[in-house]
Design a protein around this motif. Structure first.
Motif, PDB file in Angstrom:
ATOM      1  N   THR A 193       0.829  -1.212   0.000  1.00  0.00           N
ATOM      2  CA  THR A 193       0.000   0.000   0.000  1.00  0.00           C
ATOM      3  C   THR A 193       0.857   1.254   0.000  1.00  0.00           C
ATOM      4  O   THR A 193       0.638   2.197  -0.777  1.00  0.00           O
ATOM      5  N   LEU A 194       1.877   1.278   0.882  1.00  0.00           N
ATOM      6  CA  LEU A 194       2.738   2.456   0.962  1.00  0.00           C
ATOM      7  C   LEU A 194       3.530   2.643  -0.332  1.00  0.00           C
ATOM      8  O   LEU A 194       3.637   3.761  -0.860  1.00  0.00           O
ATOM      9  N   LEU A 195       4.082   1.533  -0.874  1.00  0.00           N
ATOM     10  CA  LEU A 195       4.867   1.651  -2.105  1.00  0.00           C
ATOM     11  C   LEU A 195       3.983   2.058  -3.284  1.00  0.00           C
ATOM     12  O   LEU A 195       4.429   2.767  -4.188  1.00  0.00           O
ATOM     13  N   THR A 196       2.724   1.628  -3.272  1.00  0.00           N
ATOM     14  CA  THR A 196       1.811   2.039  -4.340  1.00  0.00           C
ATOM     15  C   THR A 196       1.584   3.557  -4.303  1.00  0.00           C
ATOM     16  O   THR A 196       1.547   4.223  -5.351  1.00  0.00           O
ATOM     17  N   ARG A 197       1.450   4.124  -3.108  1.00  0.00           N
ATOM     18  CA  ARG A 197       1.294   5.583  -3.001  1.00  0.00           C
ATOM     19  C   ARG A 197       2.531   6.307  -3.518  1.00  0.00           C
ATOM     20  O   ARG A 197       2.431   7.336  -4.201  1.00  0.00           O
ATOM     21  N   VAL A 198       3.708   5.755  -3.183  1.00  0.00           N
ATOM     22  CA  VAL A 198       4.943   6.378  -3.672  1.00  0.00           C
ATOM     23  C   VAL A 198       4.996   6.330  -5.192  1.00  0.00           C
ATOM     24  O   VAL A 198       5.364   7.312  -5.863  1.00  0.00           O
ATOM     25  N   VAL A 199       4.615   5.177  -5.770  1.00  0.00           N
ATOM     26  CA  VAL A 199       4.639   5.031  -7.231  1.00  0.00           C
ATOM     27  C   VAL A 199       3.682   6.022  -7.883  1.00  0.00           C
ATOM     28  O   VAL A 199       3.993   6.641  -8.920  1.00  0.00           O
ATOM     29  N   GLU A 200       2.512   6.187  -7.304  1.00  0.00           N
ATOM     30  CA  GLU A 200       1.543   7.125  -7.881  1.00  0.00           C
ATOM     31  C   GLU A 200       2.074   8.560  -7.870  1.00  0.00           C
ATOM     32  O   GLU A 200       1.808   9.339  -8.789  1.00  0.00           O
ATOM     33  N   ARG A 201       2.833   8.904  -6.863  1.00  0.00           N
ATOM     34  CA  ARG A 201       3.397  10.258  -6.818  1.00  0.00           C
ATOM     35  C   ARG A 201       4.592  10.407  -7.762  1.00  0.00           C
ATOM     36  O   ARG A 201       4.890  11.502  -8.213  1.00  0.00           O
ATOM     37  N   LEU A 202       5.284   9.296  -8.062  1.00  0.00           N
ATOM     38  CA  LEU A 202       6.460   9.374  -8.935  1.00  0.00           C
ATOM     39  C   LEU A 202       6.101   9.416 -10.419  1.00  0.00           C
ATOM     40  O   LEU A 202       6.917   9.840 -11.248  1.00  0.00           O
TER      41      LEU A 202
END
Length: 742
Positions: free
Chosen positions: A103-112
């Motif tokens: 979940t956390l890595l998905t949020r990071v990917v969406e921001r990148l």
């Protein structure tokens, strides 16, 4: 260790390694490492070369680091929090798992926005020469229609970017602290710092979201529970009121009123009991006074009677008149009798009045007893009624306590709901960023050194593995101990190769020219072990055989005979191989001038005509000449009486008869010859004869009850043999060619 009468079929344990090779043998391990040194060095060099090639092919990478401090808030939520689901908060390990969560890595990917960053959808750490995806001609496969031409969609790119993030993200908790270092490695230093900071930010956001979600869940749960508790409070208070009303309808009186009535009844009962006791005492005294007579005048009960008092006064007057009259008249006077009768009448009247008084006293006792019984019954009835009332009031109190507890819980939950509503507005994260990541200025260098070291070590281990695998699949004998443990027979001879010797004739010349060579020393040791093992009955007829051809048995037979002549013994060597004779080759064909053993067995020559005395060695040779005509059936010829008589005659003429028998597995000739020998030498070629073949050959000899004197290991290569624990006091010297070909 030897078994002179042969062996049963199950004596051999030649499966892989010999039986008894269990446990860790440090010397054997060191010898294995020494033997594998070339393979380990070669493997290490290959691994190092591959690692260097991989390092050269990699693009430089940069690692950025951000530091966060996990500071969990200590909440005083009371016992209610044990019923409310709270976010996990039991250590740094849980926080590390949160940082790695999808979940956390998905949020990071969406921001990148991975579509704009090619590095997130490609291999991490640079493209390697060994990456098979680089070597595949993708355009050619697309043109041929073997792969799809479409590009990855947005979701696929996000999944790939999340995989790259998880692979290149490293989390390093500091020991004995709540500090976590977030490290990310990328080819772009700015991207590495950006991702490390985004992970830290999203981690704090995730903390707040988790707290908000937990608070909302708690508020929702508290609201539902308050509704349930309100219904429970209403129900419990209604039950109290209903029970109190029903209790009033059943009893009509309260408990204090019943207790007051019971006290009054008990007091009246006590008073009645006292009256009854006093009446009983007066009645008993009256009865006693009636029995005594004169005591009537002294009892108050009788004194209070007017009739008794008047009668007693009248009695006293009559007694006074009689006393006065008795002084005037004589006894028995009529007037005296009249007074006496009147006195008697008065006394009867007193008794009647006393009886009526006694009856009155008895009636008083009876009345008191009846009143006491009535009051006792009334008290028991009141006590029973009071007990029932008390039980009913106990239940009422329980209902009241239950209602009070429900109301207290309801008020507690109501207050907690208000606190939770206020708490949601003041939530803060349990972690803070101690130091944000900055773009690194220098590329990582440690992975290159580690890759080179791992390549070197991995290659060496691979080389050792190859050596161990070759050792495990090896099916020959390299160790003397292994051979002895596998067969149960002592090795009495260890014969090295002769350096620089070519051909069999050269071997004989080598032994004669170099009496101090390692080969000569080994042959003398074999001779001593064989001839002096039993001083009382030394063997006269010795058979030398082997498992298969080209194992050195003929060389052992001839060299043993030559060495035995040095002790002054008369020795004859008999070539018993009627199919492939070998002794002629040692003498340059000089022994072929005689008719040979096949001539004797065919009846064409005598023993004296076939013996050849060699002046150089001092031995006598009974060879075989195939050019005179091969024996039609060698096994039948060796089984004949002529062969037995020939061996017996040779044993009579010579001190030692050495029979060079054919190998065991190809033909059965050796098993036919064995019963004529006093001892048998079994030759095993070092690192050449298969273990299973040795087992089969020894079983064959065991079936004919062969007297095996021992084993002879032939053609030992000293340089190689030393690493397997085979040696002879440093007498072995380097050699490249075997000393015989048979």
């Amino acid at each position: 260790m030897n078994a002179p009468l042969g062996y049963p079929d199950d004596v051999f344990t030649l499966e892989g390694h010999a039986a008894g090779e269990g446990g860790l043998d440090l010397r054997a391990l060191l010898r294995l490492l020494w033997r594998a040194r070339v393979k380990m060095i070669a493997g290490g060099l290959v691994g190092l070369i591959l690692a260097l090639a991989h390092i050269v092919s990699l693009q430089p990478t940069y690692t950025a680091s951000a530091t966060v401090l996990f500071t969990p808030e200590i909440r005083k939520l009371g016992h209610v929090d044990t019923m409310v689901a709270q976010p996990p908060d039991d250590g740094v390990r849980n926080q590390v798992e949160i940082l790695r969560s999808a979940t956390l890595l998905t949020r990071v990917v969406e921001r990148l926005k991975p579509a704009e960053r090619a590095e997130l959808t490609g291999p991490a750490g640079g493209v390697s020469l060994f990456d098979w995806k680089v070597l595949v001609p993708w355009p050619l496969l697309v043109n041929l229609g073997l792969v799809a031409t479409g590009t990855d969609g947005e979701e696929a790119q996000k999944r790939k970017a999340r995989t790259v993030l998880r692979r290149d993200l490293r989390l390093r908790p500091l020991p004995e602290s709540r500090v976590i270092d977030i490290l990310y490695t990328a080819r772009d230093p700015a991207l590495a710092a950006t991702i490390a900071n985004l992970v830290a930010e999203e981690y704090i956001v995730a903390q707040l979201d988790a707290k908000f979600a937990a608070t909302r869940r708690a508020a929702l749960w508290l609201s539902e529970r308050i509704d349930e508790l309100e219904a429970e409070v209403s129900q419990s208070e209604g039950a109290v009121n209903d029970y109190r009303a029903s209790l009033a309808d059943r009893t009509g009186q309260t408990t204090p009123a019943l207790k007051q009535q019971l006290e009054v009844v008990n007091a009246e009962a006590a008073e009645v009991a006292a009256r009854r006791a006093a009446a009983e005492i007066r009645h008993r005294r009256a009865v006693a006074a009636m029995e005594e007579g004169d005591a009537l005048a002294f009892l108050r009960e009788f004194q209070n009677s007017r009739q008794i008092a008047e009668a007693r006064a009248k009695e006293r007057e009559l007694l006074a008149d009689r006393a006065a009259l008795s002084r005037l008249v004589a006894p028995g006077n009529e007037r005296l009798r009249l007074i006496d009768s009147r006195i008697e009448a008065v006394r009867h009247e007193i008794e009647r009045e006393a009886g009526r008084t006694l009856e009155a006293l008895a009636d008083e006792v009876a009345v008191a007893e009846a009143a006491e019984v009535e009051l006792s019954q009334a008290a028991v009835a009141l006590e029973e009624k009071l007990a029932a009332q008390s039980q009913a009031e106990v239940k009422l109190r329980l209902l009241e306590q239950e209602a009070a507890a429900s109301r207290m819980i309801f008020e507690t939950f109501l207050a907690r709901l208000k606190e939770t509503s206020q708490q949601e507005k003041a939530e803060t994260a349990d972690a803070v960023v101690l130091s944000p990541a900055e773009a690194p200025h220098f590329a990582d260098g440690a992975p290159a050194a580690r890759i080179a070291l791992f390549g070197l070590i991995g290659g060496a281990i691979a080389g050792l593995g190859v050596a161990v695998a070759l050792e495990r699949v090896h099916h020959t004998f390299r160790s003397i101990d292994t051979l002895e443990e596998a067969t149960g027979i002592t090795v009495i001879g260890r014969l090295p190769t002769a350096p620089g010797v070519e051909g069999r004739e050269g071997l004989l010349a080598y032994l004669l020219d170099k009496p101090n060579s390692s080969l000569a020393e080994a042959m003398r040791g074999l001779r001593t072990n064989l001839l002096f093992a039993r001083r009382d009955v030394p063997p006269k007829v010795v058979m030398v055989t082997s498992t298969a051809p080209a194992e050195g048995k003929s060389s052992v037979a001839l060299l043993l005979a030559v060495t035995a002549t040095r002790l002054g013994k008369k020795v004859v060597v008999v070539d018993c191989d009627l199919r492939r004779p070998a002794l002629n080759a040692f003498f340059g064909g000089r022994a072929r001038r005689t008719a040979g053993l096949n001539g004797i067995l065919a009846g064409r020559a005598s023993l004296d005509a076939t013996l050849y005395a060699d002046d150089d060695t001092g031995i006598t040779v009974l060879a075989t000449r195939l050019e005179e005509g091969a024996v039609a059936n060698a096994a039948d010829a060796l089984s004949s009486e002529r062969f037995a008589a020939t061996v017996a005659e040779l044993a009579r003429r010579f001190d030692l008869v050495v029979l060079d028998a054919p190998p065991l597995l190809p033909v059965s000739d050796a098993r036919i010859i064995a019963p004529h020998a006093d001892a048998t030498l079994y030759c095993v070629r070092w690192d050449a004869t298969p273990r299973e073949s040795v087992a089969d050959g020894l079983r064959g000899l065991g079936r004919v009850h062969t007297r095996i004197a021992g084993l002879v290991v032939t053609m030992i290569e000293p340089d190689r043999a030393a690493s397997f624990g085979v040696g002879s006091g440093g007498l072995f010297r380097p050699a490249s060619d075997p000393y015989c070909e048979d």
